[in-house]
Design a protein around this motif. Structure first.
Motif, PDB file in Angstrom:
ATOM      1  N   GLY A 180      75.297  22.338  80.078  1.00  0.00           N
ATOM      2  CA  GLY A 180      75.096  21.205  80.981  1.00  0.00           C
ATOM      3  C   GLY A 180      74.626  21.662  82.351  1.00  0.00           C
ATOM      4  O   GLY A 180      73.785  21.016  82.980  1.00  0.00           O
ATOM      5  N   LYS A 220      75.084  15.851  81.745  1.00  0.00           N
ATOM      6  CA  LYS A 220      76.466  15.724  81.265  1.00  0.00           C
ATOM      7  C   LYS A 220      77.386  15.575  82.475  1.00  0.00           C
ATOM      8  O   LYS A 220      77.229  14.659  83.255  1.00  0.00           O
ATOM      9  CB  LYS A 220      76.852  16.903  80.381  1.00  0.00           C
ATOM     10  CG  LYS A 220      76.100  16.944  79.064  1.00  0.00           C
ATOM     11  CD  LYS A 220      76.649  18.036  78.175  1.00  0.00           C
ATOM     12  CE  LYS A 220      75.934  18.049  76.849  1.00  0.00           C
ATOM     13  NZ  LYS A 220      76.442  19.094  75.974  1.00  0.00           N
ATOM     14  N   ALA A 278      75.870  12.142  76.812  1.00  0.00           N
ATOM     15  CA  ALA A 278      77.144  12.754  77.165  1.00  0.00           C
ATOM     16  C   ALA A 278      78.089  12.606  75.980  1.00  0.00           C
ATOM     17  O   ALA A 278      77.811  11.881  75.028  1.00  0.00           O
ATOM     18  CB  ALA A 278      77.739  12.092  78.406  1.00  0.00           C
TER      19      ALA A 278
END
Length: 169
Positions: free
Chosen positions: A113, A52, A149
């Motif tokens: 993330g 991410k 993402a």
């Protein structure tokens, strides 16, 4: 009636003789050569992991299994057990639990993330320290960056894809 059955060894001989007649060498398939061990001046393997918006810089060295993230122990930094489980996955796949110390700095993104970035970095560093483990870690899918993402918000929409509530009047 004649019996035209052949055994597997007979067929193997035929294939080898046909290949030799055509000028094609029939050598066994060679395995890919191992990569070299990549270490810094302190005997550590370095790698960068991403997930991410998070970026993790990971240093791996032989030790007792202590994982330090941004100067804090992993139990303090990643309080959720699922995040600690994610971080230790590369060691479990490679059967190397408790054999390496990890020092890591993480920036950006949220905790999930960051845990994914640390996992990616550990997997990369592990393959740089022990190149023989590359196929094991790669088959588990830990060397590939997870590129998923959050999708950006579009104009005229409430979120990325959600429309505003329809009003008849």
């Amino acid at each position: 009636m004649t019996d035209n059955r052949q055994s597997l060894s007979d067929l193997g001989d035929v294939v080898q003789t046909e290949g030799a007649e055509a000028g094609v060498e029939t050598t066994p398939v060679e395995t890919a050569p191992l990569r070299e061990q990549e270490l810094d001046a302190y005997g550590r393997a370095y790698a960068t992991g991403r997930r991410k918006d998070a970026v993790a810089r990971v240093w791996l060295k032989p030790g007792t299994g202590k994982i330090t993230i941004n100067g804090r122990d992993q139990e303090i930094y990643f309080a959720r057990p699922t995040l600690r489980l994610v971080i230790n996955q590369p060691f479990a796949v490679a059967a190397r639990e408790g054999q390496y110390d990890i020092v890591c700095t993480v920036k950006g993104g949220g905790l999930s993330g960051q845990a994914g970035a640390v996992k990616h970095g550990i997997a990369q560093a592990l393959t740089r320290y022990e190149p023989a483990l590359r196929t094991t870690v790669k088959r588990a899918g830990f060397l590939t960056r997870d590129s998923r993402a959050v999708e950006r918000k579009k104009y005229g929409k409430a979120k990325a894809r959600r429309s505003f509530q329809f009003s008849k009047r």
